[in-house]
Scaffold this motif. Structure first.
Motif, PDB file in Angstrom:
ATOM      1  N   ASN A   1      -0.309   2.015  -3.325  1.00 18.25           N
ATOM      2  CA  ASN A   1      -1.505   2.832  -3.105  1.00 18.25           C
ATOM      3  C   ASN A   1      -2.306   2.430  -1.869  1.00 18.25           C
ATOM      4  O   ASN A   1      -3.532   2.345  -1.918  1.00 18.25           O
ATOM      5  N   ILE A   2      -1.624   2.197  -0.755  1.00 19.23           N
ATOM      6  CA  ILE A   2      -2.331   1.907   0.493  1.00 19.23           C
ATOM      7  C   ILE A   2      -3.065   3.176   0.902  1.00 19.23           C
ATOM      8  O   ILE A   2      -2.494   4.255   0.945  1.00 19.23           O
ATOM      9  N   ARG A   3      -4.364   3.029   1.159  1.00 18.42           N
ATOM     10  CA  ARG A   3      -5.209   4.180   1.480  1.00 18.42           C
ATOM     11  C   ARG A   3      -5.495   4.321   2.975  1.00 18.42           C
ATOM     12  O   ARG A   3      -5.569   5.424   3.493  1.00 18.42           O
ATOM     13  N   SER A   4      -5.724   3.196   3.646  1.00 15.51           N
ATOM     14  CA  SER A   4      -6.078   3.292   5.062  1.00 15.51           C
ATOM     15  C   SER A   4      -5.815   1.972   5.772  1.00 15.51           C
ATOM     16  O   SER A   4      -5.626   0.939   5.137  1.00 15.51           O
TER      17      SER A   4
ATOM     18  N   MET B   1     -13.036   6.006 -11.778  1.00 16.97           N
ATOM     19  CA  MET B   1     -13.466   5.477 -10.510  1.00 16.97           C
ATOM     20  C   MET B   1     -12.410   4.500  -9.987  1.00 16.97           C
ATOM     21  O   MET B   1     -11.923   3.653 -10.709  1.00 16.97           O
ATOM     22  N   ALA B   2     -12.074   4.646  -8.732  1.00 17.94           N
ATOM     23  CA  ALA B   2     -11.070   3.778  -8.117  1.00 17.94           C
ATOM     24  C   ALA B   2     -11.712   2.498  -7.611  1.00 17.94           C
ATOM     25  O   ALA B   2     -12.848   2.492  -7.139  1.00 17.94           O
ATOM     26  N   VAL B   3     -10.971   1.406  -7.732  1.00 17.84           N
ATOM     27  CA  VAL B   3     -11.393   0.131  -7.168  1.00 17.84           C
ATOM     28  C   VAL B   3     -10.459  -0.172  -6.002  1.00 17.84           C
ATOM     29  O   VAL B   3      -9.232  -0.146  -6.157  1.00 17.84           O
ATOM     30  N   LEU B   4     -11.053  -0.438  -4.843  1.00 16.91           N
ATOM     31  CA  LEU B   4     -10.272  -0.681  -3.635  1.00 16.91           C
ATOM     32  C   LEU B   4     -10.430  -2.122  -3.182  1.00 16.91           C
ATOM     33  O   LEU B   4     -11.472  -2.738  -3.393  1.00 16.91           O
ATOM     34  N   LYS B   5      -9.386  -2.640  -2.574  1.00 12.35           N
ATOM     35  CA  LYS B   5      -9.408  -3.993  -2.023  1.00 12.35           C
ATOM     36  C   LYS B   5      -9.030  -3.921  -0.554  1.00 12.35           C
ATOM     37  O   LYS B   5      -8.194  -3.104  -0.160  1.00 12.35           O
ATOM     38  N   VAL B   6      -9.632  -4.781   0.247  1.00 10.35           N
ATOM     39  CA  VAL B   6      -9.343  -4.837   1.681  1.00 10.35           C
ATOM     40  C   VAL B   6      -8.773  -6.223   1.992  1.00 10.35           C
ATOM     41  O   VAL B   6      -9.331  -7.233   1.584  1.00 10.35           O
ATOM     42  N   ILE B   7      -7.648  -6.242   2.704  1.00 17.79           N
ATOM     43  CA  ILE B   7      -7.052  -7.498   3.145  1.00 17.79           C
ATOM     44  C   ILE B   7      -6.867  -7.452   4.662  1.00 17.79           C
ATOM     45  O   ILE B   7      -6.821  -6.380   5.262  1.00 17.79           O
ATOM     46  N   GLU B   8      -6.754  -8.620   5.245  1.00 16.74           N
ATOM     47  CA  GLU B   8      -6.526  -8.718   6.684  1.00 16.74           C
ATOM     48  C   GLU B   8      -5.050  -9.003   6.924  1.00 16.74           C
ATOM     49  O   GLU B   8      -4.457  -9.855   6.257  1.00 16.74           O
ATOM     50  N   VAL B   9      -4.463  -8.295   7.872  1.00 15.91           N
ATOM     51  CA  VAL B   9      -3.038  -8.423   8.175  1.00 15.91           C
ATOM     52  C   VAL B   9      -2.870  -8.566   9.685  1.00 15.91           C
ATOM     53  O   VAL B   9      -3.525  -7.862  10.455  1.00 15.91           O
TER      54      VAL B   9
ATOM     55  N   THR C   1       4.660  -9.202  27.032  1.00 20.63           N
ATOM     56  CA  THR C   1       5.847  -9.528  26.241  1.00 20.63           C
ATOM     57  C   THR C   1       5.661  -9.232  24.755  1.00 20.63           C
ATOM     58  O   THR C   1       6.647  -9.082  24.037  1.00 20.63           O
ATOM     59  N   GLU C   2       4.401  -9.161  24.313  1.00 17.99           N
ATOM     60  CA  GLU C   2       4.160  -8.927  22.886  1.00 17.99           C
ATOM     61  C   GLU C   2       2.790  -8.289  22.694  1.00 17.99           C
ATOM     62  O   GLU C   2       1.807  -8.730  23.271  1.00 17.99           O
ATOM     63  N   PHE C   3       2.756  -7.232  21.886  1.00 22.53           N
ATOM     64  CA  PHE C   3       1.516  -6.572  21.508  1.00 22.53           C
ATOM     65  C   PHE C   3       1.135  -7.066  20.116  1.00 22.53           C
ATOM     66  O   PHE C   3       1.981  -7.110  19.225  1.00 22.53           O
ATOM     67  N   ARG C   4      -0.140  -7.430  19.925  1.00 20.25           N
ATOM     68  CA  ARG C   4      -0.583  -7.979  18.645  1.00 20.25           C
ATOM     69  C   ARG C   4      -1.757  -7.171  18.107  1.00 20.25           C
ATOM     70  O   ARG C   4      -2.627  -6.750  18.874  1.00 20.25           O
ATOM     71  N   VAL C   5      -1.779  -6.978  16.798  1.00 21.49           N
ATOM     72  CA  VAL C   5      -2.905  -6.301  16.142  1.00 21.49           C
ATOM     73  C   VAL C   5      -3.392  -7.120  14.954  1.00 21.49           C
ATOM     74  O   VAL C   5      -2.617  -7.804  14.300  1.00 21.49           O
ATOM     75  N   ASN C   6      -4.670  -7.039  14.730  1.00 20.04           N
ATOM     76  CA  ASN C   6      -5.316  -7.625  13.561  1.00 20.04           C
ATOM     77  C   ASN C   6      -5.914  -6.442  12.821  1.00 20.04           C
ATOM     78  O   ASN C   6      -6.761  -5.733  13.357  1.00 20.04           O
ATOM     79  N   LEU C   7      -5.422  -6.167  11.603  1.00 23.52           N
ATOM     80  CA  LEU C   7      -5.859  -4.984  10.875  1.00 23.52           C
ATOM     81  C   LEU C   7      -6.514  -5.309   9.560  1.00 23.52           C
ATOM     82  O   LEU C   7      -6.270  -6.348   8.962  1.00 23.52           O
ATOM     83  N   LYS C   8      -7.311  -4.346   9.104  1.00 24.19           N
ATOM     84  CA  LYS C   8      -7.857  -4.367   7.749  1.00 24.19           C
ATOM     85  C   LYS C   8      -7.123  -3.263   6.995  1.00 24.19           C
ATOM     86  O   LYS C   8      -7.130  -2.109   7.425  1.00 24.19           O
ATOM     87  N   LEU C   9      -6.477  -3.632   5.923  1.00 23.22           N
ATOM     88  CA  LEU C   9      -5.671  -2.704   5.141  1.00 23.22           C
ATOM     89  C   LEU C   9      -6.365  -2.489   3.798  1.00 23.22           C
ATOM     90  O   LEU C   9      -6.698  -3.454   3.119  1.00 23.22           O
ATOM     91  N   THR C  10      -6.604  -1.243   3.431  1.00 23.91           N
ATOM     92  CA  THR C  10      -7.287  -0.916   2.181  1.00 23.91           C
ATOM     93  C   THR C  10      -6.295  -0.305   1.206  1.00 23.91           C
ATOM     94  O   THR C  10      -5.538   0.601   1.565  1.00 23.91           O
ATOM     95  N   PHE C  11      -6.309  -0.812  -0.049  1.00 20.98           N
ATOM     96  CA  PHE C  11      -5.435  -0.255  -1.066  1.00 20.98           C
ATOM     97  C   PHE C  11      -6.159  -0.211  -2.394  1.00 20.98           C
ATOM     98  O   PHE C  11      -7.128  -0.925  -2.624  1.00 20.98           O
ATOM     99  N   GLU C  12      -5.675   0.669  -3.264  1.00 18.47           N
ATOM    100  CA  GLU C  12      -6.292   0.845  -4.588  1.00 18.47           C
ATOM    101  C   GLU C  12      -5.684  -0.130  -5.588  1.00 18.47           C
ATOM    102  O   GLU C  12      -4.473  -0.304  -5.634  1.00 18.47           O
ATOM    103  N   ILE C  13      -6.552  -0.762  -6.357  1.00 27.32           N
ATOM    104  CA  ILE C  13      -6.103  -1.672  -7.408  1.00 27.32           C
ATOM    105  C   ILE C  13      -5.907  -0.858  -8.682  1.00 27.32           C
ATOM    106  O   ILE C  13      -6.770  -0.068  -9.064  1.00 27.32           O
ATOM    107  N   GLU C  14      -4.766  -1.041  -9.309  1.00 27.27           N
ATOM    108  CA  GLU C  14      -4.481  -0.292 -10.540  1.00 27.27           C
ATOM    109  C   GLU C  14      -5.109  -0.946 -11.754  1.00 27.27           C
ATOM    110  O   GLU C  14      -5.268  -2.125 -11.836  1.00 27.27           O
TER     111      GLU C  14
END
Length: 66
Positions: free
Chosen positions: A34-37, A1-9, A53-66
């Motif tokens: 292992n970035i998933r989404s 079973m994979a364990v995933l973590k979500v961070i804000e970027v 002058t500038e485009f900005r995004v706030n994202l949630k990045l999901t990756f698998e923890i090894e």
């Protein structure tokens, strides 16, 4: 079973929101494996003299923890 973590970027670009998203993933991949989404949570832009002058995004990045 994979364990995933979500961070804000946060990222920005002078070109587009898509470019800001790509930059965020590219930079995050330098230290994360292992970035998933990516989920774009918010978009905004800076304006000066009636021009964007500038485009900005706030994202949630999901990756698998090894």
């Amino acid at each position: 079973m994979a364990v995933l973590k979500v961070i804000e970027v946060l990222s920005s670009s002078s070109v587009s929101w898509e470019d800001a998203t790509r930059k965020a993933v590219t930079q995050a991949a330098k230290s994360l494996k292992n970035i998933r989404s990516v989920y774009v949570q918010d978009q905004s832009a800076s304006v000066k003299d009636n021009e964007i002058t500038e485009f900005r995004v706030n994202l949630k990045l999901t990756f698998e923890i090894e």
